[in-house]
Design a protein around this motif. Structure first.
Motif, mmCIF file in Angstrom:
data_model
loop_
_atom_site.group_PDB
_atom_site.id
_atom_site.type_symbol
_atom_site.label_atom_id
_atom_site.label_comp_id
_atom_site.label_asym_id
_atom_site.label_seq_id
_atom_site.Cartn_x
_atom_site.Cartn_y
_atom_site.Cartn_z
ATOM 1 N N ARG A 36 5.666 -2.149 2.902
ATOM 2 C CA ARG A 36 5.575 -3.530 3.384
ATOM 3 C C ARG A 36 6.324 -3.674 4.688
ATOM 4 O O ARG A 36 7.190 -2.871 5.015
ATOM 5 C CB ARG A 36 6.126 -4.500 2.352
ATOM 6 N N GLN A 38 8.943 -6.155 6.616
ATOM 7 C CA GLN A 38 9.934 -7.125 6.165
ATOM 8 C C GLN A 38 9.478 -8.555 6.427
ATOM 9 O O GLN A 38 9.778 -9.450 5.653
ATOM 10 C CB GLN A 38 11.274 -6.843 6.820
ATOM 11 N N ALA A 39 8.703 -8.777 7.473
ATOM 12 C CA ALA A 39 8.221 -10.115 7.807
ATOM 13 C C ALA A 39 7.123 -10.603 6.861
ATOM 14 O O ALA A 39 6.798 -11.781 6.843
ATOM 15 C CB ALA A 39 7.706 -10.144 9.245
ATOM 16 N N TRP A 40 6.542 -9.707 6.055
ATOM 17 C CA TRP A 40 5.446 -10.088 5.164
ATOM 18 C C TRP A 40 5.911 -10.851 3.934
ATOM 19 O O TRP A 40 5.110 -11.447 3.237
ATOM 20 C CB TRP A 40 4.702 -8.858 4.685
ATOM 21 N N GLY A 41 7.175 -10.817 3.622
ATOM 22 C CA GLY A 41 7.646 -11.449 2.399
ATOM 23 C C GLY A 41 7.736 -10.424 1.280
ATOM 24 O O GLY A 41 7.194 -9.324 1.358
ATOM 25 N N ARG A 42 8.408 -10.783 0.236
ATOM 26 C CA ARG A 42 8.743 -9.852 -0.837
ATOM 27 C C ARG A 42 7.549 -9.389 -1.673
ATOM 28 O O ARG A 42 7.542 -8.286 -2.202
ATOM 29 C CB ARG A 42 9.772 -10.536 -1.731
ATOM 30 N N TYR A 43 6.537 -10.214 -1.816
ATOM 31 C CA TYR A 43 5.442 -9.900 -2.738
ATOM 32 C C TYR A 43 4.160 -9.423 -2.066
ATOM 33 O O TYR A 43 3.144 -9.260 -2.730
ATOM 34 C CB TYR A 43 5.156 -11.116 -3.615
ATOM 35 N N HIS A 45 2.341 -6.359 -0.068
ATOM 36 C CA HIS A 45 2.494 -4.939 0.242
ATOM 37 C C HIS A 45 1.142 -4.329 0.566
ATOM 38 O O HIS A 45 0.100 -4.951 0.378
ATOM 39 C CB HIS A 45 3.169 -4.192 -0.913
#
Length: 56
Positions: A36, A38-43, A45
Motif C-alpha cells: 500500500r 501510506q496516502a491510501w489509508g489503512r484499508y 491495498h
C-alpha cells in the motif's frame, strides 16, 4: 532467489517512476505481496507478484 520483504518494510516496483514513493509491504504469501501507499489509508491495498518488487 526472492528477496526477503518483511511486513512493514518498503519496496519499489520494477520500472517504478522516481516520483512515486515506495510501497509499504503488508505481507507476502504464495508468491504474491499485499502493498500500500501510506496516502491510501489503512484499508486500501494492492496485490502484486513478489518478483515485481525490490527493497527500497
Amino acid at each position: 532467489m526472492l528477496e526477503l520483504l518483511p511486513p512493514g518494510s518498503f519496496a519499489k516496483l520494477a520500472n517504478q517512476p522516481n516520483d512515486l514513493p515506495p510501497f509499504q509491504v503488508i505481507d507476502c504469501k504464495g508468491g504474491r505481496c499485499r502493498v500500500r501507499q501510506q496516502a491510501w489509508g489503512r484499508y486500501v491495498h494492492w496485490e502484486v507478484e513478489h518478483n515485481r518488487l525490490k527493497s527500497a
